[in-house]
Design a protein around this motif. Structure first.
Motif, PDB file in Angstrom:
ATOM      1  N   PHE A 171      42.580  86.654 113.102  1.00 15.85           N
ATOM      2  CA  PHE A 171      41.195  86.733 112.244  1.00 15.85           C
ATOM      3  C   PHE A 171      40.090  87.054 112.687  1.00 15.85           C
ATOM      4  O   PHE A 171      39.314  87.841 111.825  1.00 15.85           O
ATOM      5  CB  PHE A 171      41.444  84.914 111.835  1.00 15.85           C
ATOM      6  CG  PHE A 171      40.420  84.956 110.511  1.00 15.85           C
ATOM      7  CD1 PHE A 171      40.635  85.320 109.330  1.00 15.85           C
ATOM      8  CD2 PHE A 171      39.146  84.455 110.575  1.00 15.85           C
ATOM      9  CE1 PHE A 171      39.788  85.097 108.099  1.00 15.85           C
ATOM     10  CE2 PHE A 171      38.205  84.094 109.685  1.00 15.85           C
ATOM     11  CZ  PHE A 171      38.497  84.574 108.399  1.00 15.85           C
ATOM     12  N   ALA A 172      39.778  86.793 113.835  1.00 15.88           N
ATOM     13  CA  ALA A 172      38.442  87.182 114.600  1.00 15.88           C
ATOM     14  C   ALA A 172      38.618  88.664 114.686  1.00 15.88           C
ATOM     15  O   ALA A 172      37.506  89.371 114.249  1.00 15.88           O
ATOM     16  CB  ALA A 172      38.465  86.552 115.942  1.00 15.88           C
ATOM     17  N   ASP A 173      39.695  89.326 114.813  1.00 14.18           N
ATOM     18  CA  ASP A 173      39.667  90.907 115.064  1.00 14.18           C
ATOM     19  C   ASP A 173      39.557  91.528 113.436  1.00 14.18           C
ATOM     20  O   ASP A 173      38.758  92.155 113.512  1.00 14.18           O
ATOM     21  CB  ASP A 173      41.155  91.278 115.324  1.00 14.18           C
ATOM     22  CG  ASP A 173      41.470  91.129 116.854  1.00 14.18           C
ATOM     23  OD1 ASP A 173      40.464  90.653 117.733  1.00 14.18           O
ATOM     24  OD2 ASP A 173      42.466  91.054 117.389  1.00 14.18           O
ATOM     25  N   ALA A 174      40.044  90.873 112.647  1.00 10.11           N
ATOM     26  CA  ALA A 174      39.823  91.177 111.267  1.00 10.11           C
ATOM     27  C   ALA A 174      38.462  91.292 110.841  1.00 10.11           C
ATOM     28  O   ALA A 174      37.902  92.031 110.209  1.00 10.11           O
ATOM     29  CB  ALA A 174      40.832  90.453 110.349  1.00 10.11           C
ATOM     30  N   GLN A 175      37.830  89.932 111.245  1.00  8.94           N
ATOM     31  CA  GLN A 175      36.427  89.906 110.846  1.00  8.94           C
ATOM     32  C   GLN A 175      35.491  90.766 111.483  1.00  8.94           C
ATOM     33  O   GLN A 175      34.420  91.199 111.076  1.00  8.94           O
ATOM     34  CB  GLN A 175      35.957  88.371 111.179  1.00  8.94           C
ATOM     35  CG  GLN A 175      36.593  87.138 110.454  1.00  8.94           C
ATOM     36  CD  GLN A 175      36.107  87.105 108.831  1.00  8.94           C
ATOM     37  OE1 GLN A 175      36.557  88.044 108.027  1.00  8.94           O
ATOM     38  NE2 GLN A 175      35.259  86.179 108.525  1.00  8.94           N
ATOM     39  N   GLY A 176      35.809  91.045 112.598  1.00  8.67           N
ATOM     40  CA  GLY A 176      35.216  92.132 113.436  1.00  8.67           C
ATOM     41  C   GLY A 176      35.122  93.472 112.956  1.00  8.67           C
ATOM     42  O   GLY A 176      34.204  94.110 112.896  1.00  8.67           O
ATOM     43  N   LEU A 177      36.367  93.749 112.541  1.00  6.19           N
ATOM     44  CA  LEU A 177      36.792  94.932 111.756  1.00  6.19           C
ATOM     45  C   LEU A 177      35.853  95.066 110.641  1.00  6.19           C
ATOM     46  O   LEU A 177      35.100  95.980 110.368  1.00  6.19           O
ATOM     47  CB  LEU A 177      38.066  95.343 111.717  1.00  6.19           C
ATOM     48  CG  LEU A 177      38.545  96.810 111.195  1.00  6.19           C
ATOM     49  CD1 LEU A 177      38.437  97.583 112.541  1.00  6.19           C
ATOM     50  CD2 LEU A 177      39.869  96.788 110.523  1.00  6.19           C
ATOM     51  N   ILE A 178      36.028  94.170 109.829  1.00  3.24           N
ATOM     52  CA  ILE A 178      35.260  94.429 108.615  1.00  3.24           C
ATOM     53  C   ILE A 178      33.740  93.913 108.724  1.00  3.24           C
ATOM     54  O   ILE A 178      32.913  94.749 107.791  1.00  3.24           O
ATOM     55  CB  ILE A 178      35.797  92.769 107.424  1.00  3.24           C
ATOM     56  CG1 ILE A 178      37.471  93.253 107.107  1.00  3.24           C
ATOM     57  CG2 ILE A 178      35.078  92.946 106.419  1.00  3.24           C
ATOM     58  CD1 ILE A 178      38.017  92.179 106.739  1.00  3.24           C
ATOM     59  N   GLY A 179      33.310  93.229 109.785  1.00  4.39           N
ATOM     60  CA  GLY A 179      31.940  93.280 110.043  1.00  4.39           C
ATOM     61  C   GLY A 179      31.326  94.242 110.616  1.00  4.39           C
ATOM     62  O   GLY A 179      30.027  94.230 110.703  1.00  4.39           O
ATOM     63  N   SER A 180      31.850  95.371 111.008  1.00  4.61           N
ATOM     64  CA  SER A 180      31.355  96.467 111.646  1.00  4.61           C
ATOM     65  C   SER A 180      30.584  97.351 110.809  1.00  4.61           C
ATOM     66  O   SER A 180      30.616  97.190 109.502  1.00  4.61           O
ATOM     67  CB  SER A 180      32.347  97.083 112.522  1.00  4.61           C
ATOM     68  OG  SER A 180      33.193  97.790 111.369  1.00  4.61           O
ATOM     69  N   ILE A 181      29.821  98.048 111.421  1.00  2.38           N
ATOM     70  CA  ILE A 181      29.018  99.068 110.391  1.00  2.38           C
ATOM     71  C   ILE A 181      29.664  99.672 109.297  1.00  2.38           C
ATOM     72  O   ILE A 181      29.513  99.542 108.125  1.00  2.38           O
ATOM     73  CB  ILE A 181      28.130  99.983 111.236  1.00  2.38           C
ATOM     74  CG1 ILE A 181      27.436  99.181 112.124  1.00  2.38           C
ATOM     75  CG2 ILE A 181      27.405 100.846 110.463  1.00  2.38           C
ATOM     76  CD1 ILE A 181      26.086  98.421 111.638  1.00  2.38           C
ATOM     77  N   LEU A 182      30.900 100.383 110.056  1.00  2.00           N
ATOM     78  CA  LEU A 182      31.608 101.052 108.889  1.00  2.00           C
ATOM     79  C   LEU A 182      32.483 100.138 108.017  1.00  2.00           C
ATOM     80  O   LEU A 182      32.478 100.409 106.805  1.00  2.00           O
ATOM     81  CB  LEU A 182      32.840 101.869 109.890  1.00  2.00           C
ATOM     82  CG  LEU A 182      33.699 102.972 109.004  1.00  2.00           C
ATOM     83  CD1 LEU A 182      33.040 103.859 108.672  1.00  2.00           C
ATOM     84  CD2 LEU A 182      34.795 103.193 109.975  1.00  2.00           C
ATOM     85  N   GLY A 183      32.763  98.882 108.691  1.00  2.29           N
ATOM     86  CA  GLY A 183      33.424  97.837 107.594  1.00  2.29           C
ATOM     87  C   GLY A 183      32.668  97.416 106.594  1.00  2.29           C
ATOM     88  O   GLY A 183      33.058  97.398 105.316  1.00  2.29           O
TER      89      GLY A 183
END
Lengths: 127, 131
Positions: free
Chosen positions: B55-67
Protein backbone atom coordinates in the motif's frame (compact mmCIF):
# COMPACT_ATOMS: atom_id res chain seq x y z
CA UNK A 1 -27.39 -13.56 -55.59
CA UNK A 2 -30.59 -14.61 -53.94
CA UNK A 3 -33.99 -14.21 -55.51
CA UNK A 4 -35.60 -13.63 -52.14
CA UNK A 5 -36.35 -10.04 -51.21
CA UNK A 6 -34.73 -8.55 -48.12
CA UNK A 7 -38.12 -8.56 -46.44
CA UNK A 8 -38.65 -12.25 -47.11
CA UNK A 9 -35.26 -13.02 -45.70
CA UNK A 10 -35.86 -11.40 -42.32
CA UNK A 11 -39.53 -12.24 -41.99
CA UNK A 12 -40.18 -14.78 -39.26
CA UNK A 13 -36.72 -14.46 -37.75
CA UNK A 14 -38.18 -12.23 -35.08
CA UNK A 15 -36.48 -9.64 -32.98
CA UNK A 16 -33.79 -10.59 -30.53
CA UNK A 17 -36.19 -9.31 -27.84
CA UNK A 18 -33.44 -7.36 -26.14
CA UNK A 19 -33.20 -4.27 -28.30
CA UNK A 20 -33.14 -1.81 -25.44
CA UNK A 21 -31.32 -3.88 -22.81
CA UNK A 22 -27.86 -2.47 -23.60
CA UNK A 23 -29.17 1.09 -23.60
CA UNK A 24 -31.15 0.56 -20.40
CA UNK A 25 -28.28 -1.15 -18.54
CA UNK A 26 -25.99 1.74 -19.43
CA UNK A 27 -28.49 4.27 -18.05
CA UNK A 28 -29.17 2.31 -14.85
CA UNK A 29 -25.47 1.89 -14.12
CA UNK A 30 -24.97 5.60 -14.88
CA UNK A 31 -27.69 6.47 -12.38
CA UNK A 32 -26.17 4.18 -9.73
CA UNK A 33 -22.71 5.60 -10.34
CA UNK A 34 -23.76 9.19 -9.55
CA UNK A 35 -24.12 8.69 -5.76
CA UNK A 36 -21.48 5.94 -5.59
CA UNK A 37 -18.81 8.06 -7.32
CA UNK A 38 -19.58 11.16 -5.26
CA UNK A 39 -19.40 9.09 -2.05
CA UNK A 40 -16.13 7.45 -3.11
CA UNK A 41 -14.49 10.78 -4.03
CA UNK A 42 -15.49 12.44 -0.76
CA UNK A 43 -14.24 9.42 1.22
CA UNK A 44 -10.89 9.24 -0.57
CA UNK A 45 -10.35 13.01 -0.29
CA UNK A 46 -11.11 12.87 3.45
CA UNK A 47 -8.44 10.16 3.75
CA UNK A 48 -5.73 12.06 1.84
CA UNK A 49 -2.46 11.39 3.60
CA UNK A 50 -4.03 8.88 5.99
CA UNK A 51 -2.04 5.79 7.01
CA UNK A 52 -2.62 2.19 5.97
CA UNK A 53 -4.61 1.19 9.06
CA UNK A 54 -7.10 4.02 8.53
CA UNK A 55 -7.69 3.09 4.88
CA UNK A 56 -7.82 -0.68 5.54
CA UNK A 57 -10.23 -0.23 8.45
CA UNK A 58 -12.41 2.04 6.32
CA UNK A 59 -12.52 -0.33 3.33
CA UNK A 60 -12.96 -3.37 5.58
CA UNK A 61 -16.21 -2.30 7.24
CA UNK A 62 -19.33 -4.11 5.98
CA UNK A 63 -21.13 -0.97 4.75
CA UNK A 64 -18.11 0.53 3.01
CA UNK A 65 -17.06 -2.87 1.62
CA UNK A 66 -20.55 -3.41 0.22
CA UNK A 67 -20.65 0.03 -1.36
CA UNK A 68 -17.17 -0.48 -2.81
CA UNK A 69 -18.28 -3.76 -4.39
CA UNK A 70 -21.36 -2.04 -5.85
CA UNK A 71 -19.11 0.74 -7.16
CA UNK A 72 -16.80 -1.82 -8.77
CA UNK A 73 -19.65 -3.77 -10.39
CA UNK A 74 -21.39 -0.64 -11.71
CA UNK A 75 -18.11 0.91 -12.91
CA UNK A 76 -16.90 -2.09 -14.90
CA UNK A 77 -20.36 -2.91 -16.25
CA UNK A 78 -20.85 0.70 -17.37
CA UNK A 79 -17.30 0.88 -18.73
CA UNK A 80 -17.58 -2.37 -20.69
CA UNK A 81 -20.89 -1.25 -22.25
CA UNK A 82 -19.40 2.13 -23.17
CA UNK A 83 -16.20 0.72 -24.68
CA UNK A 84 -18.32 -1.79 -26.63
CA UNK A 85 -20.19 1.06 -28.34
CA UNK A 86 -16.96 2.91 -29.12
CA UNK A 87 -15.44 -0.21 -30.70
CA UNK A 88 -18.62 -0.97 -32.67
CA UNK A 89 -18.63 2.61 -33.98
CA UNK A 90 -15.02 2.84 -35.10
CA UNK A 91 -13.73 -0.68 -35.81
CA UNK A 92 -15.20 -2.06 -38.99
CA UNK A 93 -13.08 -5.14 -39.67
CA UNK A 94 -15.21 -7.94 -38.34
CA UNK A 95 -12.41 -10.09 -36.93
CA UNK A 96 -10.57 -7.19 -35.26
CA UNK A 97 -13.84 -5.93 -33.82
CA UNK A 98 -14.74 -9.34 -32.40
CA UNK A 99 -11.34 -9.77 -30.77
CA UNK A 100 -11.40 -6.25 -29.28
CA UNK A 101 -14.91 -6.75 -27.88
CA UNK A 102 -13.87 -10.02 -26.27
CA UNK A 103 -10.68 -8.47 -24.84
CA UNK A 104 -12.67 -5.56 -23.35
CA UNK A 105 -15.20 -7.91 -21.77
CA UNK A 106 -12.58 -10.32 -20.44
CA UNK A 107 -10.42 -7.50 -19.04
CA UNK A 108 -13.41 -5.82 -17.38
CA UNK A 109 -14.41 -9.11 -15.81
CA UNK A 110 -10.91 -9.85 -14.50
CA UNK A 111 -10.44 -6.32 -13.12
CA UNK A 112 -13.88 -6.31 -11.50
CA UNK A 113 -13.27 -9.70 -9.87
CA UNK A 114 -9.82 -8.62 -8.69
CA UNK A 115 -11.29 -5.49 -7.13
CA UNK A 116 -14.13 -7.37 -5.44
CA UNK A 117 -11.76 -10.01 -4.04
CA UNK A 118 -9.46 -7.25 -2.72
CA UNK A 119 -12.39 -5.69 -0.87
CA UNK A 120 -13.39 -9.10 0.52
CA UNK A 121 -9.82 -9.72 1.70
CA UNK A 122 -9.86 -6.37 3.52
CA UNK A 123 -13.25 -7.22 4.99
CA UNK A 124 -12.25 -10.65 6.31
CA UNK A 125 -8.74 -9.73 7.43
CA UNK A 126 -10.06 -6.86 9.50
CA UNK A 127 -8.47 -6.73 12.91
CA UNK B 1 -24.01 -5.59 -49.28
CA UNK B 2 -23.39 -2.72 -51.64
CA UNK B 3 -20.33 -0.80 -50.58
CA UNK B 4 -19.31 2.57 -51.92
CA UNK B 5 -16.61 5.02 -51.08
CA UNK B 6 -19.01 7.77 -50.22
CA UNK B 7 -18.33 9.23 -46.76
CA UNK B 8 -20.82 7.96 -44.21
CA UNK B 9 -20.04 10.39 -41.41
CA UNK B 10 -19.63 14.14 -41.61
CA UNK B 11 -16.10 15.29 -42.28
CA UNK B 12 -15.08 16.62 -38.90
CA UNK B 13 -12.33 18.82 -40.29
CA UNK B 14 -14.64 21.04 -42.32
CA UNK B 15 -16.90 21.94 -39.41
CA UNK B 16 -16.26 24.80 -37.03
CA UNK B 17 -16.09 23.23 -33.57
CA UNK B 18 -19.21 23.94 -31.54
CA UNK B 19 -19.71 23.52 -27.82
CA UNK B 20 -22.24 20.72 -28.41
CA UNK B 21 -20.09 18.66 -30.76
CA UNK B 22 -16.91 19.28 -28.75
CA UNK B 23 -18.53 18.10 -25.51
CA UNK B 24 -20.03 15.12 -27.32
CA UNK B 25 -16.63 13.78 -28.38
CA UNK B 26 -15.12 14.79 -25.02
CA UNK B 27 -17.73 12.61 -23.31
CA UNK B 28 -16.43 9.66 -25.29
CA UNK B 29 -12.77 10.51 -24.78
CA UNK B 30 -13.18 10.98 -21.03
CA UNK B 31 -15.15 7.72 -20.90
CA UNK B 32 -12.28 5.83 -22.51
CA UNK B 33 -9.77 7.62 -20.25
CA UNK B 34 -11.79 6.69 -17.18
CA UNK B 35 -11.94 3.07 -18.33
CA UNK B 36 -8.13 3.09 -18.52
CA UNK B 37 -8.06 4.74 -15.10
CA UNK B 38 -9.87 1.77 -13.57
CA UNK B 39 -6.49 0.01 -13.84
CA UNK B 40 -5.20 2.47 -11.24
CA UNK B 41 -8.26 1.97 -9.03
CA UNK B 42 -7.84 -1.81 -9.17
CA UNK B 43 -4.12 -1.51 -8.44
CA UNK B 44 -4.91 0.66 -5.40
CA UNK B 45 -7.40 -1.93 -4.10
CA UNK B 46 -4.99 -4.84 -4.67
CA UNK B 47 -2.26 -2.90 -2.86
CA UNK B 48 -4.59 -2.21 0.09
CA UNK B 49 -5.47 -5.92 0.23
CA UNK B 50 -1.79 -6.95 0.03
CA UNK B 51 -0.65 -5.19 3.17
CA UNK B 52 1.08 -2.04 4.47
CA UNK B 53 4.25 -2.32 2.32
CA UNK B 54 2.41 -2.77 -0.99
CA UNK B 55 0.00 0.00 0.00
CA UNK B 56 2.88 2.36 0.82
CA UNK B 57 4.36 1.62 -2.63
CA UNK B 58 1.03 2.39 -4.31
CA UNK B 59 0.57 5.61 -2.32
CA UNK B 60 4.15 6.59 -3.24
CA UNK B 61 3.48 5.99 -6.93
CA UNK B 62 0.16 7.85 -6.92
CA UNK B 63 1.65 10.61 -4.75
CA UNK B 64 4.59 11.23 -7.11
CA UNK B 65 4.55 14.26 -9.39
CA UNK B 66 3.60 12.13 -12.40
CA UNK B 67 1.03 10.23 -10.32
CA UNK B 68 -0.57 13.45 -9.15
CA UNK B 69 -0.68 14.81 -12.70
CA UNK B 70 -2.42 11.65 -13.93
CA UNK B 71 -4.79 11.73 -10.97
CA UNK B 72 -5.57 15.41 -11.61
CA UNK B 73 -6.43 14.67 -15.23
CA UNK B 74 -8.43 11.68 -14.12
CA UNK B 75 -10.37 13.80 -11.59
CA UNK B 76 -11.30 16.27 -14.32
CA UNK B 77 -12.29 13.44 -16.69
CA UNK B 78 -14.42 11.93 -13.93
CA UNK B 79 -16.28 15.14 -13.11
CA UNK B 80 -16.74 16.05 -16.74
CA UNK B 81 -18.14 12.60 -17.55
CA UNK B 82 -20.32 12.74 -14.42
CA UNK B 83 -21.75 16.21 -15.16
CA UNK B 84 -22.17 15.62 -18.88
CA UNK B 85 -23.62 12.18 -18.06
CA UNK B 86 -26.33 13.87 -16.00
CA UNK B 87 -26.94 16.17 -19.00
CA UNK B 88 -27.32 13.04 -21.15
CA UNK B 89 -29.75 11.48 -18.66
CA UNK B 90 -31.85 14.65 -18.82
CA UNK B 91 -31.95 14.31 -22.61
CA UNK B 92 -32.93 10.63 -22.22
CA UNK B 93 -35.83 11.78 -20.07
CA UNK B 94 -36.84 14.19 -22.84
CA UNK B 95 -35.62 17.50 -21.39
CA UNK B 96 -33.30 20.22 -22.66
CA UNK B 97 -33.36 19.77 -26.43
CA UNK B 98 -33.68 23.47 -27.36
CA UNK B 99 -30.54 24.74 -29.08
CA UNK B 100 -30.04 27.55 -26.56
CA UNK B 101 -30.59 25.08 -23.73
CA UNK B 102 -28.03 22.58 -25.02
CA UNK B 103 -25.49 25.38 -25.43
CA UNK B 104 -26.16 26.71 -21.94
CA UNK B 105 -26.17 23.27 -20.28
CA UNK B 106 -22.91 22.54 -22.10
CA UNK B 107 -21.18 25.55 -20.59
CA UNK B 108 -22.68 24.74 -17.18
CA UNK B 109 -21.10 21.27 -17.47
CA UNK B 110 -17.70 22.77 -18.35
CA UNK B 111 -17.87 25.23 -15.44
CA UNK B 112 -19.10 22.61 -12.96
CA UNK B 113 -16.37 20.10 -13.91
CA UNK B 114 -13.62 22.69 -13.52
CA UNK B 115 -14.98 23.92 -10.17
CA UNK B 116 -15.55 20.39 -8.80
CA UNK B 117 -12.03 19.33 -9.84
CA UNK B 118 -10.44 22.33 -8.12
CA UNK B 119 -12.62 21.96 -5.00
CA UNK B 120 -11.61 18.28 -4.72
CA UNK B 121 -7.90 19.04 -4.96
CA UNK B 122 -8.02 21.94 -2.53
CA UNK B 123 -10.01 19.77 -0.10
CA UNK B 124 -7.51 16.93 -0.59
CA UNK B 125 -4.53 19.15 0.26
CA UNK B 126 -6.36 20.62 3.25
CA UNK B 127 -7.16 17.10 4.53
CA UNK B 128 -3.53 16.09 3.95
CA UNK B 129 -2.24 19.06 5.93
CA UNK B 130 -4.56 18.08 8.77
CA UNK B 131 -3.61 14.37 8.73
Amino acid sequence: MSLRSPLARVRGLGSAKDGTSHWWAQRLTALALIPLTVWFCISVIAMSGADYVTVATWAGSPLVGGLLILLIVATFYHGALGLQVVIEDYVHREMVKLVMLLVVKATSLVLALTGILSVLILLFSRT
Amino acid sequence: MISSNRPLSPHLQVYRPQITSTLSILHRLTGVALALGTLLLTYWLIAAASGPEAFADAQGLIGSILGRLVLFGWTFALFFHLCNGIRHLAWDAGYGFEIETTTRSGWVVVGASVVLTLVCWVAGYVAMAGA
